[in-house]
Write a protein that holds these residues in place. Sequence first.
Motif, short mmCIF file in Angstrom:
data_model
loop_
_atom_site.label_atom_id
_atom_site.label_comp_id
_atom_site.label_asym_id
_atom_site.label_seq_id
_atom_site.Cartn_x
_atom_site.Cartn_y
_atom_site.Cartn_z
N MET A 1 0.85 -1.20 0.00
CA MET A 1 0.00 0.00 0.00
C MET A 1 0.87 1.23 0.00
SD MET A 1 -3.34 0.64 0.05
CE MET A 1 -4.35 1.97 0.66
N SER A 2 1.73 1.34 1.04
CA SER A 2 2.56 2.53 1.15
C SER A 2 3.61 2.54 0.04
CB SER A 2 3.23 2.59 2.52
OG SER A 2 4.03 1.44 2.67
N ALA A 5 2.08 3.94 -3.11
CA ALA A 5 1.88 5.38 -2.95
C ALA A 5 3.19 6.11 -3.19
CB ALA A 5 1.36 5.68 -1.56
N ASN A 6 4.28 5.48 -2.71
CA ASN A 6 5.60 6.04 -2.92
C ASN A 6 5.92 6.17 -4.39
OD1 ASN A 6 7.04 6.95 -0.86
ND2 ASN A 6 7.93 4.96 -0.27
N ARG A 272 -5.36 16.30 -2.85
CA ARG A 272 -5.58 14.88 -3.10
C ARG A 272 -6.70 14.34 -2.22
NH1 ARG A 272 -2.81 9.86 -2.43
NH2 ARG A 272 -1.40 10.62 -0.86
N GLU A 273 -6.80 14.86 -1.02
CA GLU A 273 -7.83 14.40 -0.10
C GLU A 273 -9.13 15.19 -0.28
OE1 GLU A 273 -8.05 11.84 2.52
OE2 GLU A 273 -6.77 11.21 0.88
N LYS A 275 -9.72 18.29 0.21
CA LYS A 275 -9.99 19.19 1.32
C LYS A 275 -10.10 20.61 0.78
CE LYS A 275 -7.28 16.59 4.65
NZ LYS A 275 -5.90 16.44 5.09
N GLY B 350 -7.66 10.27 6.88
CA GLY B 350 -7.45 11.29 5.86
C GLY B 350 -6.48 12.38 6.28
N PRO B 392 6.38 6.47 4.78
CA PRO B 392 7.29 7.08 3.80
C PRO B 392 7.86 8.40 4.31
CG PRO B 392 5.15 6.55 2.80
CD PRO B 392 5.05 6.18 4.23
N LEU B 397 -0.34 10.17 4.41
CA LEU B 397 -1.63 9.97 5.04
C LEU B 397 -1.62 8.67 5.84
CD1 LEU B 397 -4.06 10.96 2.16
CD2 LEU B 397 -3.26 12.34 4.07
N ARG B 399 -3.92 6.69 6.18
CA ARG B 399 -4.59 5.68 5.35
C ARG B 399 -3.59 4.75 4.67
NH1 ARG B 399 -9.30 6.91 3.48
NH2 ARG B 399 -8.94 9.14 3.33
N GLU B 400 -2.41 5.28 4.34
CA GLU B 400 -1.43 4.50 3.58
C GLU B 400 -0.62 3.54 4.46
OE1 GLU B 400 0.76 7.56 1.65
OE2 GLU B 400 -0.91 8.14 0.37
N LEU B 401 -0.78 3.62 5.78
CA LEU B 401 0.00 2.76 6.67
C LEU B 401 -0.73 1.45 6.96
CD1 LEU B 401 1.29 5.30 9.34
CD2 LEU B 401 2.06 4.94 7.02
#
Lengths: 328, 508
Positions: A1-2, A5-6, A272-273, A275, B350, B392, B397, B399-401
Motif C-alpha cells: 500500500m505505502s 503510494a511512494n 488529493r484528499e 480538502k 485522511g 514514507p 496519510l 490511510r497508507e500505513l
Amino acid sequence: MSVSANDNAARPSLRGFLAKYSVLIAFAAIVIFFSVASPTFLTPANLFNVLVNNVVMLAIVALGLTIVISSGGIDLSVGVSVDMASMVFVMLLAAGYSGVTGVAGGLGAALIVGVLNAILITRLNISPFLATLGVLFIGQSTQQLATSGGQPIYLTSGYAADQFNAIARTALFGVPTPVIVLIVLAFAVHVLLHRSVFGRYVQAMGAQPGVAWYSGIRVSRELSMVHVLCALLAGATGILLSATVKSYVPLSGNAFLLDAIGATFIGTTLSRERKPSVIGTLLGVLLLAIVKNGLLLVGWNFYWQQVGIGVLVFLVLAASFGLRRAAH
Amino acid sequence: MQTAKRDIAVSMTGISKRFGPVRALENANLEIARGSILGLIGQNGAGKSTIIKVLAGIIKPDSGTILINGETVSSLTPASVEKLGVHFIHQDRLLVPTATVGEAVFLGHEIGLGPFVSRRAMDRGAADLLKHFFGMELPAGTLVKDLTTAQQKVVQITRALAQKASVLVLDEPTAALVKREVDSLFDVLRRLRDDGIAVVFISHYMQEIEKLCDRVTVMRNGTDVGTVDPRQTPIDEIISMMIAREVGEMFPKRSVTLGAPVLEVSNLRLGGSFENIGFNVRAGEIVGLTGLLGSGAKEVVQCLFGLKTADGGSIKVEGRELALSTPVKAVRDGIAMLPEDRRAHGVALGLSVRENISLASLRRYSRSGIVSRGSENQAVDGLVKELSIKTPHRDALVRELSGGNQQKVAIAKWLSCQSRVYVLDEPTVAIDIGAKVEIYNLLNRLAGEGAAILLLSSDLLELVGVCDRVLVVYRGRLAASFSGPSMNSDALLAASSGARSGADGVAA
C-alpha cells in the motif's frame, strides 16, 4: 500500500498531473479562449470590473464557507447573514447613526445568525444542513416582515453613507480598496485554517469527527466558532455590498450561496484528499467570475450563462476526480 | 443423538478458508442435527464466526463440502440459504426500530395485494405466530423500538419461523439480556428443539452451554477439536480443549519496580452496566481487564475516559479526584485512550501522520494559537523514530500505513501528550502478529517509564502474557483478580464465564 503510494509520488503520471492541476488548466484555457473571443476581455478596465464586482464579495462569503466545509459541515444561511448585516447597516445609517455604529450593528446581526446556527448544531444536535436550512427560511421571512414585504431601503446622501461609498470605490496604490479588504481577510483565514491550532481542530473534525472527540478536542466549542466566523465573514460582505450599491435589497444575499459552495468545491480539486483550502477557493471564485464575465462579453444571455457555469463546474470536478481515480 | 445419522440437517466437512496469510479455517467440520441444540464455542479468532458466515453464504470457502438436508449445495448466497430453511439470528443485526412487529416479522415477505402491503394483516399474522410459538401477546402495531432486547430476539426468531425455518443459528443471543430474559429465551429454544428444529447456539458463557445444549462443538485455530456432551463433560475439560498451548516468545519479558498508585478507582457504578468496581493501577504496572460482551468491562473503560458518566464512585489520578464527563476532561487530566474502533476513533485516516500525532497536544507546539511547524516536526520525527513507525514520510496519510503502524500512530499521539494513564481497548484487534509483538514491547516501555496501563482485552493469552495482574468482570461485578502463577488463560476463561471465582478472590 505505502510502497505503491511512494511510486506514485516519485513518478507522477500525466493523468495525475492533469488531475491535480485541472482547475489551473481550465483557468488558463478559459482566459485564453475569452481573450481571443472578445476584444474587451483582457483590458484593464474589464479585469478591474470583474475583480471588484464579481470576485471580492463572492470570495469573502466563500472564505467563510471554506471554514465550514472544512469542518465537515455546511452553511446554507450565508445569504441570510449577508442580508441581515446589510439590512441593519443600512437602517442604522439611514437613521443617522455613525458609520462605526452601522458596521458594529451589521456585524452584530450576522453574529446572531451565526450563534443561532451554532446553538442548533451543537446544542440541539441538528445536522448542519437542516439547521442552516431552517435559519435560511426564518431569515428570509424576517427580512420580508421588517421591510413590509421586501421593499428595498436606499441610502440618500448623508455623511456616513457617502464616505462608505467612497471607500468602496477608491483604490490604494492602484489596487481597489475592496480587493485589499479581500486580500487581508483571505490571508487571515488562510493562517487560521492552515496554520493555527483552531484550523487543525477544524480539519480533524472534518476528516474524522470521532477522532477529534477522542483526542480531547472541545468539538462543540470549535464548531460554534466555525459557524460564527462564517456568519461574520458573510456579514462583512453584506456591509461591503450595501456600501457599494448604497442600498439594501431584501433577499439579495442568496445569490452568493450556490456560487460560493461551487467555488469551494472547485477548490477542493487542488488537494488529493479533496480538502477545501483558501487558495483553492479563491481560484474557484476567479474561475466562476471570469466565466460569467466572459460569457456576457461574447454575448450569451443570462440564462445560458447559468448553463455554461453548470457545465464548467461539472467538467472541472469530473476531470479532477475521474483522472485522479484512474491515476490510482 | 441416538438417531443422529438420519436427522442431520446440515453437514459441513473439510471447510478451509484463508484470508491472505491468515488461516481462518483449516479442514473444519460442523454437523447440525434436527431436534437438538448444538453449542459452538471457541476463543476469539478460533473460527466460530467464519464457519457460520460460510454457512450463511457471506464467505465463500476455499474448499470443503456442505450438505443441507442431505443434498450437496455449492455457491451459497444469503438468499439461497434462507430458501433452504437455514436462518441466522446475528448478534448485532437489529431490527428496523420504527417498524411495527408485524412489519419486522414479515420483512422481505410482506403480506398484501400486488404492490400494496397490508400492515394490518401483517400485524395480525405476527400476533398469531407470537402467540402460537411463544405464548407472547403484544398490542397490535407495537413498534420494535418499544420492545425489550429479549422481545426483539423473539421477534427475530419469529421472522425465521414464519418462513418455515428448519435450522436456526443464534450468534451470542444472550449477550445483551438479563438473567430472567435468558431463561425465557432458553424455554423458547427448547420448545423449538422439541418441534424438531435444529438449533445452533454460539456463546461464550460456559454455564449457558451446559444448561441448554445437547452437544457442543469446540473450535480452536480454525478447526473443530471435538464435539462432546456438555452435561457429561467437566467444564474444565471443555475449556482446555478451547485453549491452544501458550506461546512464550510472543510476549517479551520485563522486570519493573512498581511505584505509587497512579489510577485509583473506587466504588464505581453505572446503572445497568456495572457496580462496585474498585481497583488501582500503579506506576509501571500493566493491569488487564476482561469480561465477556455485556459483562460491563467495556463500560468501565468508557467511564474512565469520560465517554460515559458513572453514576457514582470515584476516579483519582495521582491522588487527584476527577470529575469525568467528557473526553476533553479526561485528556486534560492525563488519561490516554486507545479505542477499539481505530478507524472511527483512533486515527483520522485522511490526515497525515504528523497531524494525527500532534492532534491531542497541539498547544505544546504552538504559540498564541499558531502551530510552530518546526517544533511540531521535531517532536513528530522523534516519535516516528522512537516507535519505529513505518511511513514514507511524516506527511504521508495515515490511510497508507498498515494496521499495526496506524495503531502506533495512535499511541504516539498520547506519548506526545505525556499522558500518565493509558487505557487501551482491544489494542491488538485486527493487526498481524509481528505488529502485536511490537505493541507489547511498546506497552512494556511505557510501563517502564512509569505510566499506568489498563488493558481491556478479550484475548486471554495476551492478558496473561502482558499483564502484571488481570481483573475479571462478570455480569457487572469484579468477579476475580489474578496475578503471578494463578494467572493463566484457563482460570481467566473460567472466571469470565462465571464458572468459578479467581484464586486471589475479588480485588480490593
